[in-house]
Design an enzyme around this catalytic site. Sequence first.
Site, PDB file in Angstrom:
ATOM      1  N   ASP A   1       0.501   5.174 -76.844  1.00  0.00           N
ATOM      2  CA  ASP A   1       0.441   3.639 -77.783  1.00  0.00           C
ATOM      3  C   ASP A   1      -0.517   3.435 -78.716  1.00  0.00           C
ATOM      4  O   ASP A   1      -2.011   3.663 -78.435  1.00  0.00           O
ATOM      5  CB  ASP A   1       0.131   2.716 -76.476  1.00  0.00           C
TER       6      ASP A   1
ATOM      7  N   GLU B   1      -3.342   3.112 -72.783  1.00  0.00           N
ATOM      8  CA  GLU B   1      -4.351   2.633 -72.658  1.00  0.00           C
ATOM      9  C   GLU B   1      -4.513   1.360 -73.403  1.00  0.00           C
ATOM     10  O   GLU B   1      -5.981   0.981 -73.071  1.00  0.00           O
ATOM     11  CB  GLU B   1      -4.884   3.887 -73.833  1.00  0.00           C
TER      12      GLU B   1
HETATM   13 ZN   LIG Z   1      -7.606   4.520 -78.449  1.00  0.00          ZN
END
Ligand SMILES: [Zn+2]
Length: 483
Positions: free
Chosen positions: A120, A185
């Site tokens: 992401d 994340e």
């Molecule tokens: Zn990162």
Amino acid sequence: MKNVFKFLGLALLLFVLFILIKTFTFTSQQLQVEAVSKVDISEAAIARFSEALRIKTISHEDPADFDSSAFENFNALLSANYPLVSSTLDRKTFNRYSHLYTWHGTDESLKPIVLMGHIDVVPIASHDQWTNDPFSGAVKDGVIWGRGTIDDKFSVIGILESIEMLLAENHQPERTIYLAFGHDEEVGGELGAVPIAKYLVDQGVEAEFVLDEGYAITQKLVPGVDPDLAFIGVAEKGSTTIELTVELAGGHSSQPAPETAIDILASGVAALKEHPMEATISEAMHGFMDQVGPELGFVNRMAFANRNIFKPIIISTYESASGAGNALVRTTTAPTIFEAGIKENVIPYKARAVVNFRIIPGQTADDVMNHVVSTINDERVQAEFYGFNTNPSPVSPMDSEGYNIINKTLKQTFDGVLTAPNLVIAATDSRHFTGVSQNIYRFVPYHINESNIQSFHGIDERIPVEDYKDAIRFYRQLILNSN
Ligand SMILES: [Zn+2]
């Protein structure tokens, strides 16, 4: 009287001598390894990276904005663009879009390694300020443009590319290699890194080392250091947020009480800013000074060689250097929300502030809470933990096999680079992997300097083609070295 002066003179002389001896015996500890010759990286590899950059795998603050079709496309790209990886490595998927690949090693007695990255990216705030479209994957004048070029499709795609190459060369690792690629994340890793780490722990996996993002190769960012200097993150700071509220009778603003909710809260927040938690040289910073100190000019080298004596000067230099410098030596205090009031002539009965602290290793969220309560020292201010809280990571050893492999790979891939451990001041997915290994390192092989440091999560994120090629070479060499 004369004798006293003589004695003092002698003591001073010995003291100076002591400092000088420590300085001159503080010699380079840099690993001496020859660089390896650069393997060819095909232009097709660059095209595949561009393709990955074009997919809008954005983590939004509001989960309702999640675009599943982008992540589906990314899944399809992983299978299509890396056929040897797909046919040789096992792939286990978590919450549809996070993946754990397993490349089985030939020697079961060796501990595996874990290479991490995240799929992401953060959203684009100022689309029109980008030189090239952030999701174009454009390659112009030797530079690849787009969100994710450094954070962190760079790692995911670079690692896959290196393994696809090794598979084409019929390489077979001795150690098992896990690839852990989360897809959330940027919003905490609860759907990706957390279940992947839990799965590995449940399987009894104990890794020799884990490598995730965190630091890079700095160029002229450390005063007094001319060569490129790579930092390997051996620890990361914790984060805790405390909400402060004051409730007090409000009223008409024509006749305010001597103190209102806003006054009390403002004093409390001001006190926190004025009295931050005590600064310290953490274990990771000692590691940094051990490695970098001998490479510096005389004055800095003397300070780092005699840091017990010069500690106050070293700390105050960091404190005043920059926000980032200050963050390396202490738990930082950042008020992020401050609110009260609804109308210009009404004194609000309630005021609220939210303060985020980034905790240095050696301190905990509870220490921060105690500090907040005792510093404000006013029972009318209520303090409570708020949102997401995590203590600092443990400090990974700086002499482990994992550290040495990463260090050696760096020296082999980037000729003349200096290396040093350091403390990561942001949070990474690797914090979820403390149950998988004691040896967690945070490093991504790209160059960061004055010209691109703002592009990280910002405008014009980009990477030179050569840097990307070197990244593939780095991961390839790392896997070869881990045998
Ligand atoms: Zn990162």
